[in-house]
Scaffold this active site. Structure first.
Site, PDB file in Angstrom:
ATOM      1  CG  ASP A 244       2.234  24.834  -9.198  1.00 56.62           C
ATOM      2  OD1 ASP A 244       2.693  25.529  -8.272  1.00 56.62           O
ATOM      3  OD2 ASP A 244       2.332  25.178 -10.400  1.00 56.62           O
TER       4      ASP A 244
HETATM    5  C1  BGC Z   1       3.978  28.163  -9.826  1.00 56.02           C
HETATM    6  C2  BGC Z   1       5.180  27.251  -9.695  1.00 56.02           C
HETATM    7  C3  BGC Z   1       6.057  27.696  -8.553  1.00 56.02           C
HETATM    8  C4  BGC Z   1       5.239  27.747  -7.296  1.00 56.02           C
HETATM    9  C5  BGC Z   1       6.030  28.133  -6.085  1.00 56.02           C
HETATM   10  C6  BGC Z   1       3.285  28.366  -8.497  1.00 56.02           C
HETATM   11  O1  BGC Z   1       2.315  29.358  -8.567  1.00 56.02           O
HETATM   12  O2  BGC Z   1       3.084  27.638 -10.771  1.00 56.02           O
HETATM   13  O3  BGC Z   1       5.889  27.247 -10.903  1.00 56.02           O
HETATM   14  O4  BGC Z   1       7.155  26.848  -8.434  1.00 56.02           O
HETATM   15  O5  BGC Z   1       4.187  28.675  -7.475  1.00 56.02           O
HETATM   16  O6  BGC Z   1       6.406  29.452  -6.108  1.00 56.02           O
END
Ligand code: BGC
Length: 700
Positions: A244
């Site tokens: 993440d």
């Molecule tokens: C979130 C993810 C997301 C990623 C990309 C993160 O802050 O937890 O769910 O896919 O950002 O946008």
């Protein structure tokens, strides 16, 4: 490949909020140092950057473009929790498939979805992104969504690579506070939190995302148990894992890495192949390799996994998006029609005393009230892709379209804001209500009140909205409450005092049309709650598949498991939802009274529409293992079917139970079916007072 080029494939960077790439990306791509981006989208822009990769870089490896396509790309469907309320995997598959077609046409190869985190705590804002609290329903929805996004071959021009996230137990954040610690037994992990991820693997999902949270003391983005032992070893997952956003760097904040090198080392060795946004693999990979802290095999394997997916996506053969296709595919009339249908199938009728609903088409005047009644922005919900508020049909617009002002008087008043203390608009709203035959009031949350970093400590209707509902009801007019929200709300007063409540979640582009379809009876609501509604936030986490305890709640005995101030029961149970017609279940049959541990039984039941209009019922099958070597839930969903029945008709439904449904993880973490009695319960919710009960025995 040089080591630098290999590390480049492991790197993902963020584009501009507008969807454009950053100027520095060009240079990195030219040098082969950037394997993937997120948020860069649009056929023209992705093609621009891709051309540099394919024509100007040494190895010509295409860039992989990722984006959060969570509930639609440009055509926005209901938020995932709403869509899960349909209990209809076919509609979930269809919307994922439409989202995939639009996204791929816009140059996006990869969505960071489905989010398959189980969420048992309504305070957690990201509950809106998943399918709710249940591992069985969650698994069915996970499979449907992966199937919709990827199809059988995600190199197709209308498919995208999917990503099961957030691996794992992210939804169990303590106190419901986003990013918070999670701590749980391996049993709970395996039985509650793992299954939707396993279902995604079984459906062929190409990627996983490692979560932000720490899990039993080891952050999920540096956890060899979940990332390697379970995912690769037990489940044979052969795709790749992306961290993440900056989760690799955050290993230092977690306090398991003393510095950047150590953070990179821990994540890579645990099994995180691609690093999102932070650049520690890139910065420190060479040194880690030189000092033997990361092996050549580990780096090569991560690169191989990513390239394999790029091959499977067909990027080497067809790296570019077709710009003319984008215009034809995105936001087509057919896609918009599907969004309307999905939205109406996702609504849950929570209450309908005295058949206030459906509203007669012959009424003369209607008051449409509330801060969400004419709101375009919030209907898109959180994570709304490339959605555009201007495309949204509000509730007011939907009602006007259904009941033309030429034939009806439609009065609108906002009443109050979603948040804040002002009641200045109440008078106007009450005047409109008094003058009308029926009142529809839209209340709930703003889209920004759920989603990432949007946890709440209260589940009450924010601001003065409840007072607004009370003021409207004091007029004595029939009032229909339309809820728009991203999580279960504690709405005890309304549950007791309002005649009709329709849960519509954030229903997407076509929200207003779909709600009007239901309010006026063109669509008979058939959704069911995928998550428990509590009476009070103090009950959270609250879920139907809990253990019995040694002192199960008993109203007549103080020394049992309950609260002094409120009942222990939910306000609305998991699986609950009404219809404009009535259904009766009868004639429950189990094909055998005794089976072996590896045997199967067929459970069948008749469902009959005993009302006067056609409608949908979701028949639900629960089991209970009455006595086992470890405590087992009081009930577990193991099958459901949503059926459409014309009035006066009935159908026999069959469910099959075998070791996958009857087994559990024993004290040695082995999946076993133990001898003893199993109860079978069939009903229209997890707390249906009329449910049918049978049992059978497993014998050695
Ligand atoms: C979130 C993810 C997301 C990623 C990309 C993160 O802050 O937890 O769910 O896919 O950002 O946008």
């Amino acid at each position: 490949m040089t080591l630098e080029e290999k590390l480049g494939q492991l790197q993902q960077f963020d584009g501009e909020a507008s969807g454009n790439y950053r100027p520095e990306h060009r240079d990195l791509v030219r040098k082969g140092l950037l394997g993937s981006t997120l948020n860069v989208r649009g056929a023209q822009r992705t093609n621009e950057l891709q051309r540099i990769a394919v024509e100007e870089s040494r190895l010509k490896i295409p860039v992989l473009f990722g984006f959060d396509v969570i509930h639609g790309y440009r055509t926005i469907f209901p938020v995932p929790l709403g869509e899960a309320s349909s209990w209809d995997p076919a509609v979930a598959e269809r919307s994922a498939s439409i989202a995939a077609a639009e996204a791929r046409a816009a140059g996006v190869h990869w969505t960071f979805a489905p989010m398959v985190d189980i969420a048992r705590d309504a305070r957690w804002g990201r509950i809106v992104e998943g399918a709710g609290e249940d591992p069985y329903l969650g698994s069915i929805m996970a499979r449907a969504r992966v199937r919709g996004f990827q199809g059988r071959d995600y190199s197709a021009p209308d498919k995208v690579l999917a990503c099961a996230k957030h691996w794992v137990a992210y939804g169990a954040a303590e106190g419901g506070r986003d990013y918070n610690t999670t701590d749980m037994s391996e049993t709970t992990l395996r039985e509650i939190y793992f299954p939707p991820f396993k279902a995604a693997v079984d459906e062929g999902v190409g990627t996983f995302m490692s979560a932000f949270n720490d899990l039993n003391g080891v952050p999920a983005s540096a956890n060899p148990f979940t990332l390697t032992k379970v995912l690769r070893g037990e489940w044979k997952f052969d795709g790749f894992v992306v961290s993440d956003y900056t989760a690799v760097q955050e290993l230092m904040q977690h306090g398991v890495a003393a510095n950047e090198e150590e953070a990179a080392q821990l994540a890579l060795n645990a099994g995180v192949d691609m690093e999102m946004v932070s650049r520690l693999y890139n910065k420190h990979g060479a040194e880690l390799l030189r000092t033997g802290q990361v092996s050549q095999t580990t780096i090569d394997e991560a690169v191989r996994r990513i390239l394999r997916i790029k091959f499977r996506l067909g990027l080497f053969e067809r790296p570019y998006a077709d710009e003319s296709r984008e215009r034809a595919v995105v936001f087509s009339a057919a896609n918009v029609a599907a969004a309307r249908d999905t939205a109406s199938r996702s609504m849950v009728l929570l209450k309908n005393d005295g058949n206030v609903l459906p509203i007669s088409k012959n009424i003369k005047s209607i008051a449409v009230i509330g801060p969400l009644a004419d709101d375009q922005v919030d209907m898109l919900g959180p994570w709304n892709g490339d959605g555009n508020a201007a495309d949204v049909v509000t509730l007011l617009a939907g009602i006007k379209a259904k009941a033309p002002p030429s034939t009806k008087i439609i009065r609108y008043a906002k009443g109050c804001d979603i948040e804040g203390d002002s009641t200045q608009g109440f008078d106007e709203a009450v005047v409109a209500a008094r003058a009308s035959d029926v009142v529809v009031v839209a209340v709930g949350e703003s889209a920004a009140m759920s989603g990432e970093a949007s946890s709440r400590s209260s589940l009450d209707l924010p601001g003065r909205q409840l007072d607004l509902v009370k003021a409207l009801q004091a007029t004595g007019k029939p009032v229909v409450v339309v809820l728009m929200n991203g999580r279960p709300l504690a709405i005890s007063w309304m549950a007791q005092n309002s005649a009709a409540i329709l849960e519509t979640w954030f229903a997407g582009n076509q929200a207003g049309n779909a709600i009007a379809d239901v309010l006026f009876g063109d669509v008979n609501p058939g959704g069911k709650l995928p998550v428990t509604f509590p009476r009070s936030v103090g009950q959270e986490p609250l879920y139907y598949n809990h253990m019995n305890t040694g002192r199960p709640p008993d109203p007549n005995s103080k020394w049992t498991s309950k609260y002094l101030d409120i009942p222990w029961t939910p306000l609305f149970p998991f699986g609950y939802g009404l219809s404009y017609t009535q259904f009766r279940l009868s004639n429950l049959q189990v094909s055998a009274t005794r089976i072996r541990p590896d045997g199967r039984v067929t459970v069948s039941v008749e469902v009959e529409n005993v009302g006067v209009r056609g409608g949908d019922e979701v028949v639900q099958l629960y089991i209970r293992d009455v006595a086992a070597s470890v405590t087992r839930p009081v009930r577990e969903l193991k099958g459901f079917q949503r059926v459409t029945l014309p009035p006066g008709t009935k159908r026999r439904l069959e469910f099959n139970l075998g070791p996958e449904q009857l087994g559990f993880y024993n004290r040695e973490m082995r999946f076993v079916v133990e001898p003893g009695e199993f109860k079978v319960m069939v009903g229209n919710s997890s707390a249906d007072p009329h449910e049918l009960v049978a049992s059978f025995e497993v014998q050695k």
